[in-house]
Design a protein around this motif. Sequence first.
Motif, short mmCIF file in Angstrom:
data_model
loop_
_atom_site.label_atom_id
_atom_site.label_comp_id
_atom_site.label_asym_id
_atom_site.label_seq_id
_atom_site.Cartn_x
_atom_site.Cartn_y
_atom_site.Cartn_z
N LEU A 184 0.83 -1.20 0.00
CA LEU A 184 0.00 0.00 0.00
C LEU A 184 0.87 1.25 0.00
N SER A 185 1.91 1.27 0.81
CA SER A 185 2.80 2.43 0.88
C SER A 185 3.55 2.65 -0.43
N GLY A 186 3.71 1.60 -1.23
CA GLY A 186 4.45 1.71 -2.48
C GLY A 186 3.65 2.22 -3.65
N VAL A 187 2.34 2.44 -3.46
CA VAL A 187 1.48 2.96 -4.54
C VAL A 187 0.91 4.30 -4.08
N PRO A 188 1.48 5.42 -4.48
CA PRO A 188 1.07 6.74 -3.97
C PRO A 188 -0.41 7.05 -4.14
N ASP A 189 -1.00 6.68 -5.28
CA ASP A 189 -2.41 6.98 -5.49
C ASP A 189 -3.30 6.22 -4.51
N ALA A 190 -2.91 5.00 -4.18
CA ALA A 190 -3.68 4.22 -3.20
C ALA A 190 -3.55 4.85 -1.81
N VAL A 191 -2.34 5.23 -1.46
CA VAL A 191 -2.10 5.89 -0.17
C VAL A 191 -2.94 7.15 -0.04
N GLN A 192 -2.99 7.94 -1.11
CA GLN A 192 -3.73 9.19 -1.08
C GLN A 192 -5.23 8.95 -0.92
N SER A 193 -5.74 7.92 -1.61
CA SER A 193 -7.16 7.62 -1.50
C SER A 193 -7.53 7.17 -0.10
N PHE A 194 -6.69 6.35 0.53
CA PHE A 194 -6.94 5.95 1.91
C PHE A 194 -6.91 7.18 2.83
N ALA A 195 -5.92 8.03 2.63
CA ALA A 195 -5.76 9.21 3.49
C ALA A 195 -6.93 10.17 3.34
N ASP A 196 -7.45 10.31 2.12
CA ASP A 196 -8.56 11.24 1.89
C ASP A 196 -9.82 10.84 2.64
#
Length: 258
Positions: free
Chosen positions: A63-75
């Motif tokens: 998860l940490s290695g895919v920035p777009d996924a990280v951003q979606s979780f954080a949003d």
Amino acid sequence: MELLPRLLQFHSDVLIVFIILPLPLCSALASAPSPVAAALPESHANLTAIMARNGCSTFSRLLSGVPDAVQSFADNLGSGLTAFCPVDDAMRPFLPAFKNLTADAKLSLLLYHAVPIYCSFEMLQDGNGVVSTLASGAATDYKLAVQNDGDQVTLRTGVIVATITATLVDQNPLAVYAINGVLEPVELFKPARAPALAPAPEVAEKAAPAKASSETAEAPTSAQEAPADEKAASKSAATSNSAHLWLAVGVVAMAAAA
């Protein structure tokens, strides 16, 4: 008019109206921030750290290695998020398949492991239904079926069935659950085929012609024996004819001598 007294109650000058609204599996009404929300993770780094500390380090690293996924979780951390993280024992065998996915497919798979709303474990236990995930969009489904069986809650993708094995965080507006399988969506993976039935009838049908062929093969043997009898009869007839011939020659010789 008989239903009106049941819906309306009058007390002095106050009119009270009772309205019953059906609520979905994970209600948006339940995602209102709670007074203790300040104690929850405020960044994706804290969220992935929670996963890593509780047996989901492989999923956390992906998860940490895919920035777009990280951003979606954080949003969705502040408004409501429910994440399902596969334990390491389930993720390790899946790593080769994950590496073979395209970048878009990897992103969709990771987003498929989260629901953009808070779902407490009690909510998941109390109702069965289909929920949208972070991967769901206008052009894609990526839906997840939640089913309960007593105290167990299972997640069904159409490809596999995973079970919630532990609750890592369950505090509005965030819930994180460990699961014993990787959620493989039907949009990326084909459902497992049912085992084929044994071809016993077909073998039986093929055995019948073989038997007939065996019987047919035996026929020439009897046909070959018949000419042997005919040859014996022909030989006997030839011997008899030869004896008659010699007898006739002897008679003729005796007549000539006389």
